[in-house]
Design a protein around this motif. Structure first.
Motif, mmCIF file in Angstrom:
data_model
loop_
_atom_site.group_PDB
_atom_site.id
_atom_site.type_symbol
_atom_site.label_atom_id
_atom_site.label_comp_id
_atom_site.label_asym_id
_atom_site.label_seq_id
_atom_site.Cartn_x
_atom_site.Cartn_y
_atom_site.Cartn_z
ATOM 1 N N LYS A 51 0.809 -1.224 0.000
ATOM 2 C CA LYS A 51 0.000 0.000 0.000
ATOM 3 C C LYS A 51 0.845 1.279 0.000
ATOM 4 N N VAL A 52 1.771 1.355 -0.935
ATOM 5 C CA VAL A 52 2.537 2.589 -1.136
ATOM 6 C C VAL A 52 1.570 3.711 -1.524
ATOM 7 N N PRO A 53 1.725 4.917 -0.982
ATOM 8 C CA PRO A 53 0.835 6.019 -1.366
ATOM 9 C C PRO A 53 0.858 6.280 -2.864
ATOM 10 N N VAL A 54 -0.326 6.452 -3.454
ATOM 11 C CA VAL A 54 -0.467 6.695 -4.884
ATOM 12 C C VAL A 54 -0.781 8.166 -5.126
ATOM 13 N N TYR A 55 -0.067 8.754 -6.075
ATOM 14 C CA TYR A 55 -0.296 10.154 -6.451
ATOM 15 C C TYR A 55 -0.719 10.210 -7.917
#
Length: 406
Positions: A51-55
């Motif tokens: 769950k790496v932050p998505v931009y």
């Protein structure tokens, strides 16, 4: 702990960077963001990496993620956009090869690096393959004296070679053609082995196998009616990664991962011969083919004290064998063999060794394996100059493509 953010969410981004950062280097590195023009691919990578932050916007990732180092793994023609923006935001950059595709974009990166004082590293994993590093050490130790000439032959088999003609690489405007996208690896090896820079070259290139009119075709393999007769048929539904990251993401951008290799859109070439003169006088003859019965390379390096020959195979009859010994012939009529066993892992063990140097740090790099922006420039400019030579039918002075020196 260094903080990294990743732009691009394709196969290389996932396997070379995202998974290792989140699974192997947690004590020294943290992946704090991923951005891709296709949100489905970005979300899939995030899911696969904890769950790496998505931009959805690159500028937002630069300002909000806290990243100190940006990893660029987008299509080649966009590298300069993200590299320059990251440098100007105060970040260092790790970029996939080639650094970019032409002299103008290369100049923009070099100038941005000088202007900002930040650094660019280019991921030339071939430098980290044990067989290649052993050659470097032998040459550095003067095993054959001053190098006078090099002949390198690189062969891609039909599976690997064809894949460049069904993806975004098949347009010159996207990849700079295979003399930039693929051969940048090989030109960088030569530059690194020689510790010299290219001066002038002449090149030939043809499209012998792929492209419009070669045989009956459809738009893509998935819907084609010639699947049983086409040797280049690729079933995207049997490739789990391609299915999740591309087939199921087509609705966002229309990108086809299994496009036909015989359509009109293809404008890159598939067969090449390049002759390069180096500043120190060494001559290089280089060839690349994209539909060989096997995949591998051969090199012969002639020096004032002897000759070095080496080769390695990745598919075909010899693929399961260890790399043949490096052969060194001296002036005393002797042949000396240097064994270099095959290493496990992607790209002959090169990827893991490169990652260790990138993410674990340390100052020890006795062979100069970690490449910066100028090395990236010198390798891609051979390809860019060769493309120009093919178009114009004349010799090209390589560094004259740049407005100033690096």
């Amino acid at each position: 702990m260094k903080k990294y953010a990743l732009v691009g969410a394709g196969a290389r981004a996932l396997h070379m960077f995202a998974k290792p950062l989140t699974e192997e280097f947690q004590e020294k590195a943290r992946l704090v963001g991923v951005c891709d023009v296709n949100p489905i691919r970005a979300e899939r990578l995030s899911e696969d990496c904890g769950k790496v932050p998505v931009y959805t916007e690159f500028d937002r990732m630069l300002t909000e993620s806290g990243a100190e180092i940006i990893i660029v793994a987008v299509p080649d023609h966009l590298h300069h956009v993200y590299v320059v923006s990251a440098l100007e935001a105060g970040c260092d950059v790790i970029t996939e090869k080639p650094m970019t595709i032409d002299a103008e974009k290369c100049q923009a990166i070099l100038e941005a690096e000088r202007r900002t004082g930040r650094s660019v590293k280019v991921t030339f994993n071939c430098r980290f393959m044990p067989h290649m590093a052993r050659i470097k050490q032998l040459l550095k130790d003067g095993a054959i004296g001053t190098i006078r000439s090099i002949h390198m032959e690189w062969s891609l088999d039909g599976v690997h070679g064809a894949d460049y003609f069904r993806r975004w690489h098949r347009r010159m405007e996207n990849s700079g053609g295979l003399l930039v996208h693929k051969s940048t690896h090989h030109f960088d090896l030569i530059n690194w082995w020689l510790e010299d820079e290219p001066e002038e070259l002449y090149a030939y290139g043809l499209r012998n196998v792929f492209g419009e009119g070669r045989r009956p075709h459809g738009e893509r393999c998935l819907t084609c009616t010639h699947t049983t007769s086409c040797e280049f048929y690729y079933d995207i539904t049997k490739d789990e990664f391609a299915k999740r990251y591309y087939r199921e993401a087509e609705e966002e951008d229309g990108y086809l991962r299994d496009a036909c290799v015989f359509v009109e859109e293809i404008d890159i070439l598939d067969t090449f011969s390049v002759n390069v003169k180096y500043s120190g006088g060494t001559l290089l003859t280089y060839s690349l083919s994209t539909n060989s019965p096997y995949e591998g390379w051969k090199v012969a390096i002639q020096g004032t004290k002897g000759k070095l020959e080496a080769e390695e195979y990745y598919s075909g009859p010899h693929a399961a064998e260890p790399p043949p010994a490096i052969k060194l012939y001296n002036r005393r009529n002797e042949r000396i063999l240097y064994e270099s066993p095959r290493s496990p892992g992607a790209h002959g063990g090169g990827d893991s060794r490169l990652r260790a140097m990138l993410f674990e740090g340390g100052s020890s790099d006795p062979l100069g394996q970690l490449a910066g922006a100028w090395a990236g420039a010198m390798s891609l400019l051979i390809g860019a100059a060769a493309n120009r030579s093919i178009r114009e039918g004349r010799p090209i002075a390589v560094k004259e493509l740049l407005k100033g020196k690096g």
